[in-house]
Design an enzyme around this catalytic site. Structure first.
Site, short mmCIF file in Angstrom:
data_model
loop_
_atom_site.label_atom_id
_atom_site.label_comp_id
_atom_site.label_asym_id
_atom_site.label_seq_id
_atom_site.Cartn_x
_atom_site.Cartn_y
_atom_site.Cartn_z
N PHE A 118 0.85 -1.19 0.00
CA PHE A 118 0.00 0.00 0.00
C PHE A 118 0.89 1.24 0.00
O PHE A 118 2.07 1.17 0.35
CB PHE A 118 -0.91 -0.02 1.23
CG PHE A 118 -2.37 0.05 0.88
CD1 PHE A 118 -2.98 -1.01 0.21
CD2 PHE A 118 -3.15 1.15 1.21
CE1 PHE A 118 -4.32 -0.96 -0.13
CE2 PHE A 118 -4.50 1.21 0.88
CZ PHE A 118 -5.09 0.16 0.21
N LEU A 244 -14.67 5.99 -5.10
CA LEU A 244 -13.29 5.62 -4.83
C LEU A 244 -12.82 4.44 -5.69
O LEU A 244 -13.48 3.43 -5.79
CB LEU A 244 -13.18 5.23 -3.35
CG LEU A 244 -11.85 4.63 -2.89
CD1 LEU A 244 -10.76 5.67 -2.91
CD2 LEU A 244 -11.99 4.06 -1.48
N ARG A 292 -0.59 9.46 -0.26
CA ARG A 292 -1.72 10.07 -0.97
C ARG A 292 -1.58 11.57 -1.16
O ARG A 292 -1.94 12.10 -2.21
CB ARG A 292 -3.01 9.77 -0.19
CG ARG A 292 -3.36 8.31 -0.25
CD ARG A 292 -4.57 7.97 0.59
NE ARG A 292 -4.88 6.56 0.45
CZ ARG A 292 -5.82 5.93 1.16
NH1 ARG A 292 -6.53 6.59 2.05
NH2 ARG A 292 -6.05 4.65 0.96
N HIS A 360 -11.35 12.51 0.72
CA HIS A 360 -11.53 11.13 1.14
C HIS A 360 -11.61 10.98 2.66
O HIS A 360 -12.38 10.17 3.17
CB HIS A 360 -10.34 10.33 0.61
CG HIS A 360 -10.42 8.86 0.88
ND1 HIS A 360 -11.50 8.10 0.50
CD2 HIS A 360 -9.55 8.00 1.47
CE1 HIS A 360 -11.28 6.84 0.85
NE2 HIS A 360 -10.12 6.75 1.46
N ARG A 395 -2.75 10.76 6.49
CA ARG A 395 -2.92 9.38 6.91
C ARG A 395 -2.40 8.44 5.83
O ARG A 395 -2.59 8.69 4.64
CB ARG A 395 -4.40 9.09 7.14
CG ARG A 395 -4.71 7.65 7.44
CD ARG A 395 -6.18 7.44 7.73
NE ARG A 395 -7.04 7.56 6.58
CZ ARG A 395 -7.25 6.60 5.68
NH1 ARG A 395 -6.64 5.43 5.80
NH2 ARG A 395 -8.06 6.79 4.67
#
Lengths: 586, 129, 253
Positions: A118, A244, A292, A360, A395
């Site tokens: 990720f 998303l 992100r 988001h 995050r």
């Protein structure tokens, strides 16, 4: 309606954090009377939409230390390091617990839980259930909670306000949707688990229910909202709907390309691209697996340079997963294919997916400590509505689902302790508050009035000004205009007119109350953004492009006043990871 | 205050679309098969009555009415069979070497068996003994 | 006519429990847009024309399960039912069939929620393994045994398609039975026997006549009809095995 609804612990919100809190309290304290209020049936909560996965150290090649470092650097050093350490240490146990409760995690051939890469993570550690991880986690938690038959659920009850008496939170006021009656639900301790408020922005992955209810209720009760200026844009949402497309698409090897067919992230300090047919692709913490905030910022710069596609619903770049092949796509990211087919009209097996950054997640929220306690005795918070903070200024993908478990449980346990130690409630005072709220709702929304503005008008203007002033890139005059606009909208909201003055299942009434919550959340976001004159993580000021640790290695705390909110600052807890430059790339 | 609208129950559900009608026909096909069994038992009972009675019965079956009855029964039997084949993969999961056999493969297999069996029966009639 | 000016008629079911003795239909003209779903049209109406219109919705991406309605007589998630499928219209929007109606398109879910709880939809074990010993091992093939039945979003479209649920008040219904089967088939679960009494009763699997429409309308391909038929086969096998004077090896439960 004056009646006798009283419990030891009341959980507001039926998503991942709320359900985990319920189960934790019910297991540890079977003698306590536990209740949950949720404005939707719990399995409708927005946790259901999370796709990619949940992070926890489980594999032998991983280490607690690595997960902590990834999280802290991902947060641009604004996370409290004691909280992160605790979170990362408790995460594996929580995830195993959820496995024991039946969550259908994807597996390796040997039967152990599988993990995937990720963004922003140096090691693959994201547990996943194909690409419906949030859905499976929520349903596993909800179904497990059904074991505890003594737990009282108030499904489709809409909480409007905290009951605060004698300096202590003693329950909530809620509208029973079916009847429209206004009730006081008294409780010795209350846990807010109401999620974020992404709907304050026009273009968001967030569901309609994510209107910052709990944040606003706590804010109105005098509790600070922390780090509200940090709003995460996910780099890959579908244009138009904002639906998303999970980071897992990139974790499995998907690439982002601009109009020139170039993997443009290589121009933004995210490392060198490795060809897609190279077995080393995708590389961790590099290119498409960067964090992100940086990916969304890169998109905006590509847009400025004119290297993005332009369509009916704004600009976009391409997320290309074609090289993964149909079999892998169906095994690992079938929901991505379903969503792209349904809502973008393309099949990712054969065509690239149009994507653009989309609001988001809110890193900020109700100011809590690691036990979920707030500054208001008796009030606890967990999940996206809370800010511990482990997420700091940005995050990392797949930390939030785990956060629901770790801090949901902790809040459940500490709220139970509080309820044991504080038995007495001021029932007369609470009934007076209920009657007051009922009268105020009746006066504002149940009496026809002439010439009121439509809810949608105010909501659209709020959405527009938030995006203009508090989007991916911000600067003084823009943010200031937004703060002023939000102030104006709050005034106009007082005179809003609604069509529906009836009682039963009046969703226009609840939408109106939600809009009031959104206005408070928007106010806190804008003012916090205005005061932070530095760039850090998701908060990028074009007029202050650098991080300023001397002044701003601090959490912002927004307190509600009758005018503009008061912004204070609190120190960030640093333990073993002194602030350093954030670097990504191979 | 009238309160929530009680749930509506309608006996017209079977006419809400082809899937429901086909369901009803599928259930009715059991009746058709039962009728055929009665006809078959009658035929067998005529055998016991002797060659003359049997031939008389066969003559009776030449009547167009019986042709029609048999055609209808055959139609129902086909429907019964195909819906049954479709139901089998839903009712049981067959695993070969740890992998589930896809429903299409199971259905194809059953049709193949059916066609094969029909060919054997047909051959039995066509071949001179 | 250009897309800009095209409209479509929505015939919307209206019922208000405070004032109406019976339901009625109200027609609205809504703008037609190629990419709009029925839910977008309803939201447009609620925002711009008639705030009293009541329905549930949330995720608008087909996973929260809130927005199921009858669209032209067929149960659909309205966030996934495009206007273009129904052109030139009119499009009739009604609450899901088979449920009492709270108001407009809002159904009463009490019965569904109660039945969902009754089948014990959670892992039941004689003893839970210590968390220190890690996860239960489950091979991809064991996962595949129940995965499909775990995909249910509780949207209740299958109940709206089921004539048995419409007529039999006690019938547990497709989604609930599929969920029970999901746990029965999970290699980590040992609760089969506890669920049997309810599942194998008449109001469980044996009320099902296998119309099969539950599976046809399911937006997540859960195939509840298959779950129920498999449970029937299992119950039948179990019955015959129980008649034997001995338990065949590997058949004991």
């Amino acid at each position: 309606m004056a009646d006798d609804l009283q419990h030891d612990i009341l959980i507001v919100g039926g998503g991942g954090a709320g359900l985990r809190a319920v189960i934790a309290a019910a297991e540890a304290h079977p003698d306590l009377d536990i209740a949950m209020v949720s404005k939707v049936y719990p399995m409708r909560s927005h946790t259901v939409s999370a796709e990619g996965g949940a992070a926890a150290v489980i594999k032998d090649n991983d280490s607690i230390e690595e997960h902590i470092h990834d999280t802290i650097s991902g947060a641009d050093w604004l996370a409290d390091q004691d909280a992160v350490e605790l979170f990362v240490n408790e995460a594996p146990r929580e995830m195993i617990q959820l496995e024991h409760w039946g969550c259908p995690w994807s597996r390796e051939e040997d039967g152990s839980v599988a993990v995937r890469p990720f963004g922003g993570m140096r090691i693959r550690r994201t547990w996943y259930a194909a690409d419906k991880t949030g859905f499976h986690m929520l349903h596993a938690l909800f179904q497990t909670s059904l074991k505890h038959t003594a737990v009282k659920r108030y499904d489709e009850w809409f909480a409007t306000r905290l009951l605060v008496e004698d300096g202590r939170c003693q329950g909530v006021i809620a509208i029973e949707m079916r009847t429209g009656e206004v009730h006081a639900i008294r409780a010795r301790s209350v846990i807010m688990c109401t999620g974020g408020g992404g709907r304050v922005f026009p273009f968001t992955t967030n569901a309609a229910i994510k209107t910052g209810d709990g944040m606003a209720m706590a804010y109105r009760a005098g509790v600070a909202l922390k780090d509200m200026e940090f709003v995460q844009y996910h780099p890959t949402g579908l244009p138009g709907t904002g639906i998303l497309i999970t980071e897992a698409a990139r974790g499995e090897g998907g690439i982002l390309v601009n109009t020139e067919g170039r993997r443009y992230l290589e121009d933004y300090n995210l490392g060198e691209p490795v060809p897609i047919d190279d077995p080393r692709h995708p590389q961790l913490r590099t290119m498409e697996l960067g964090p992100r905030d940086k990916l969304s910022q890169a998109f905006m710069k590509e847009q400025d340079a004119g290297r993005v596609f332009s369509g009916e619903y704004g600009t976009y770049t391409h997320l290309d997963v074609r090289h993964l092949g149909e079999q892998l796509i169906m095994e690992r990211i079938p929901f991505v294919r379903e969503l792209a087919k349904n809502y973008a009209g393309i099949d990712p097996v054969h065509e690239p997916i149009p994507v653009r950054p989309v609001v988001h997640y809110m890193m900020g929220g109700i100011h809590t400590n690691t036990d979920g306690e707030t500054s208001l005795p008796g009030l606890f918070a967990a999940g996206e509505c809370a800010c511990v903070s482990i997420n700091g200024a940005n995050r990392l993908g797949s930390n939030s689902l785990t956060e629901l478990l770790v801090f949901g449980k902790r809040a459940g346990l500490s709220a139970a302790e509080f309820a044991r130690e504080h038995p007495d409630l001021d029932t007369d005072g609470l009934e007076a508050q209920r009657a007051d709220e009922e009268a105020s709702i009746a006066a504002r929304f149940r009496t026809p009035r002439d010439g009121g503005e439509r809810l949608a008008t105010i909501r659209r203007e709020l959405n527009a000004t938030m995006e203009e002033g508090a989007g991916v890139y911000r600067e003084e005059s823009g943010i200031r205009a937004t703060t002023e606009k939000v102030g104006e909208l709050k005034e106009r909201f007082e005179n809003v007119g609604i069509d529906d003055h009836s009682k039963s299942f009046n969703t226009e009434l609840t939408t109106a109350i939600e809009l009031g919550f959104l206005l408070d959340v928007g106010e806190a976001v804008a003012h916090s953004a205005l005061e932070r004159t530095e760039s850090r993580g998701s908060h990028q000021r074009t007029d202050y492009p650098d991080r300023d640790d001397d002044q701003f290695l601090k959490h912002s705390l927004a307190f509600r006043t009758d005018g503009a909110p008061r912004i204070e600052y609190a120190d960030v807890t640093i333990t073993n990871w002194p602030p350093a430059e954030r670097t990504y790339g191979n | 205050m009238p309160g929530p609208l009680p749930r509506a129950k309608s006996n017209a559900w079977w006419n809400r679309g082809w899937p429901y009608r086909v369901f009803l026909l599928r259930e009715l096909s059991a009746v058709a098969v039962a009728v055929y069994i009665v006809l078959l038992l009658l035929l067998v009972s005529q055998v016991r009555e002797g060659r003359g009675a049997f031939n008389d019965h066969l003559d009776l079956l030449e009547n167009p009415l019986f042709w029609i009855i048999h055609a209808v029964i055959l139609g129902f039997a086909q429907l019964h069979t195909s819906t049954w084949f479709r139901a089998v993969p839903k009712s049981m999961r067959v695993k070969l070497g740890g992998r589930a056999v896809p429903p299409e493969a199971m259905i194809f297999g059953m049709y193949a068996l059916w066609v094969g069996a029909s060919l054997v029966v047909l051959a039995a009639f066509l071949v001179e003994w | 006519m250009t897309t800009e000016t095209m409209t479509v008629t929505l015939e919307v079911f209206r019922y208000h429990p405070d004032t109406d003795s019976e339901p009625s239909y109200q027609s609205y003209e809504v703008p037609y847009r190629e990419e709009w779903v029925v839910l977008d049209a309803l939201n447009w109406l609620k925002d711009e024309v008639d705030g009293t219109l009541s329905y549930r919705w949330s995720c608008r991406m087909g996973v929260c399960g809130s927005c199921g309605m009858m669209v032209n007589g067929y149960p659909r998630l309205t966030c996934n039912a495009f206007l273009r499928e129904f052109m030139p219209g009119p499009i009739r929007v009604e609450p899901l069939r088979g449920f009492p109606v709270e108001r407009d398109m809002v159904t009463v879910l009490d019965d569904f929620m109660e039945k969902l709880t009754d089948v014990k939809p959670y892992i039941i074990r004689e003893e839970e393994q210590s968390l220190d010993d890690g996860e239960y091992l489950q091979s991809p093939s064991q996962l595949a045994d129940f995965k499909q039945f775990s995909m249910c979003i509780n949207c209740t479209l299958c109940y709206a398609a089921c004539p048995v649920y419409e007529h039999e008040d006690e019938f547990l219904g497709p989604a609930v039975l599929a969920l029970a089967q999901r746990y029965n088939l999970d290699s980590r679960d040992q609760g089969n026997e506890q669920r049997q009494q309810l599942i194998w009763a008449d109001e469980g699997i044996w009320d099902c006549t296998f119309v099969g429409e539950c599976s046809a309308v399911c937006p997540k391909d859960v195939d509840p009809a298959a779950a129920i038929q498999q449970a029937k086969v299992e119950a039948t096998n179990n019955f015959f095995i129980s008649l034997l004077p001995f338990t065949p090896p590997g058949m004991g439960r």
